[in-house]
Write an enzyme that holds these catalytic residues in place. Structure first.
Site, PDB file in Angstrom:
ATOM      1  CG  ASN A 340      -2.214   0.777   0.962  1.00 43.13           C
ATOM      2  OD1 ASN A 340      -2.351   1.454  -0.058  1.00 43.13           O
ATOM      3  ND2 ASN A 340      -3.154   0.709   1.892  1.00 43.13           N
ATOM      4  CG  HIS A 372      -6.859  -0.073   8.026  1.00 41.44           C
ATOM      5  ND1 HIS A 372      -5.684   0.644   8.006  1.00 41.44           N
ATOM      6  CD2 HIS A 372      -6.810  -0.904   6.956  1.00 41.44           C
ATOM      7  CE1 HIS A 372      -4.951   0.260   6.963  1.00 41.44           C
ATOM      8  NE2 HIS A 372      -5.622  -0.670   6.307  1.00 41.44           N
TER       9      HIS A 372
END
Length: 477
Positions: A340, A372
């Site tokens: 990522n 998240h």
């Protein structure tokens, strides 16, 4: 609670779910990505900056992006507009000294509220809802706010990276919403920073010299390179990983790690090896999404990064994962930096570079946990990773030099760190998959908290028992 019924996007294609073994949310996502790839080709070739003014390219991005947003997320798309508009208003009317911090808090806070709402109504669900684009928007608005802040700061106080990204004025609303809703990147990214997006819309991203060709220096002379080869390569890789994504859960299902048979009736070696294979294979679904999203942006013309020494175009600006490095590296820091990548760059520019160094990586991993969501597994994963990376720095500073005196010792060190990184990676990522607290606690108990214990040893020894001398530490840093 109504688990599994959280999706409010279009049901138009639902009859196809009987033929294509995908739930409606994933089918809509795939259709939107394929449409974006088709329209992206038209956008790059028929609506290029050479033929269409930037204003109309912005309008096209907004109209198509809004249409796809409504198709995928229904009325939830209003959250995207609300989050981005609130942050834009803060950038425009907020106090200059603190608006960047306010945007960061509001952008991230909006995502947090939506995470909590979803967690309550769809606990443990994997339906693709609007929280995914909201996470991308939080990155966009906060990085834009910091770029605007850096534009008002004397250059001598900025790093070279901050100088390159800074902007002097807030973009007009049309430009801003084009940046937020761009049809080829609003769903799952990858993150594109505003300066990169601006250059893409204006066509100046192609103003990079090709060492294999002679240019007379005019803009019209710059040939727009084709992303064909890069897109084909990424699509083939995505197809391969999509097959692994479908097949491997049936062979090594990760939820088997919940069971008493795995936790209490198998050997320690078996548990570690099963975790290694199962969690490693889980990455295939993320590889698929990363590669496909990169390809979609490349088709539209976004992602060009100049030319290599042979004059071949590089389409790696938005590359979000370095698979080979991630799977073969000998350091958890390199491992995390290869995953990522664009979000890691956002965290570095908006968090790590902005807090005092004495706090180390802890603020970064706290922010990424909040970004998240609020499942306990996220916090176990990211805060444990911060601890492991802290330990890794101590090991590299104090233990690694002892293995650099001989070629054989170097190879031994490389083998040990390679194996250790493989197991540390899956050990840390397992809670991210299992999500809940008690199952993860039982899982780590069955592994004897081995990675935590091994990481704690050098931290305790070199911090409390035998700390290195101050001058030695300063030289090593």
């Amino acid at each position: 609670m109504t688990t599994g019924t959280f999706y409010v996007g279009s049901r138009l294609l639902e009859p196809l779910c009987a033929v294509i073994p995908l739930p409606i949310d994933q089918l809509n996502f795939l259709v939107c990505q394929l449409f974006s790839m088709w329209f992206g080709h038209i956008f790059r070739t028929k609506m290029s900056p050479k033929t269409i003014p930037p204003y109309y390219r912005h309008i096209t991005e907004i109209v198509v992006g809004l249409g796809l947003s409504y198709f995928c997320f229904g009325y939830q798309m209003l959250h995207m507009f609300a989050q981005s508009t609130m942050c834009y208003a803060l950038m425009k009317y907020g106090p200059q000294t603190s608006r960047h911090l306010m945007v960061f808090v509001v952008g991230l806070g909006y995502v947090c509220v939506c995470h909590i709402y979803r967690q309550y109504y769809d606990y443990g669900g994997y339906t693709m809802d609007v929280t995914s684009p909201l996470m991308i928007i939080a990155e966009k608005v906060s990085s834009l706010a910091w770029a605007l802040h850096d534009g008002s700061v004397p250059e001598e106080k900025l790093s070279s990276d901050q100088k390159a990204e800074k902007i002097k004025e807030l973009p007009e609303p049309v430009t801003f919403y084009s940046y937020i809703f761009c049809f080829h990147g609003f769903m799952i990214g990858p993150l594109v920073f505003f300066s990169e997006y601006r250059d893409f819309i204006n066509g100046t991203n192609y103003d990079k010299p090709n060492p294999s060709k002679v240019s007379n220096g005019t803009k019209d002379d710059v040939e727009s390179p084709s992303p064909k080869d890069a897109v084909i390569k990424k699509c083939i890789q995505a197809a391969i990983f999509s097959v692994l994504m479908v097949v491997t859960p049936k062979i090594v299902p990760y939820d088997y790690m919940f069971t008493d048979e795995y936790l209490y009736e198998s050997t320690f070696i078996y548990r570690m090896l099963y975790m290694l294979v199962s969690v490693t294979m889980i990455r295939s679904k993320y590889y698929t999404a990363f590669l496909l999203s990169e390809a979609v942006n490349n088709v539209a013309g976004l992602g060009f990064n100049g030319y290599d020494s042979n004059g071949e175009p590089k389409w790696d600006l938005l590359n979000n994962v370095n698979i080979w490095t991630l799977e073969t590296c000998t350091s958890m820091k390199v491992n995390i930096d290869s995953w990522n990548i664009r979000t890691a760059l956002w965290l570095r520019r908006c968090v790590y570079d902005r807090v005092p160094r004495k706090y180390g990586v802890w603020p970064v991993f706290l922010v990424t946990s909040l970004w998240h969501g609020f499942y306990p597994g996220y916090y176990i994963t990211f805060l444990s990773a911060a601890f492991v990376i802290t330990a890794g720095r101590i090991i590299r500073r104090n233990i690694r030099p002892k293995f650099q005196t001989d070629e054989t010792l170097k190879q031994i060190y490389e083998v040990i760190t390679f194996i250790g990184t493989r197991f540390a990676n899956v050990y840390l990522c397992a809670p991210h998959c299992l999500l809940e607290f008690m199952p993860n606690l039982r899982l780590y108990w069955s592994q004897y908290f081995i990675v935590h214990v091994v990481s704690a040893a050098p931290v305790v020894y070199y911090t409390f028992i035998n700390p290195p001398k101050k001058d030695k530490v300063e030289k090593s840093q």
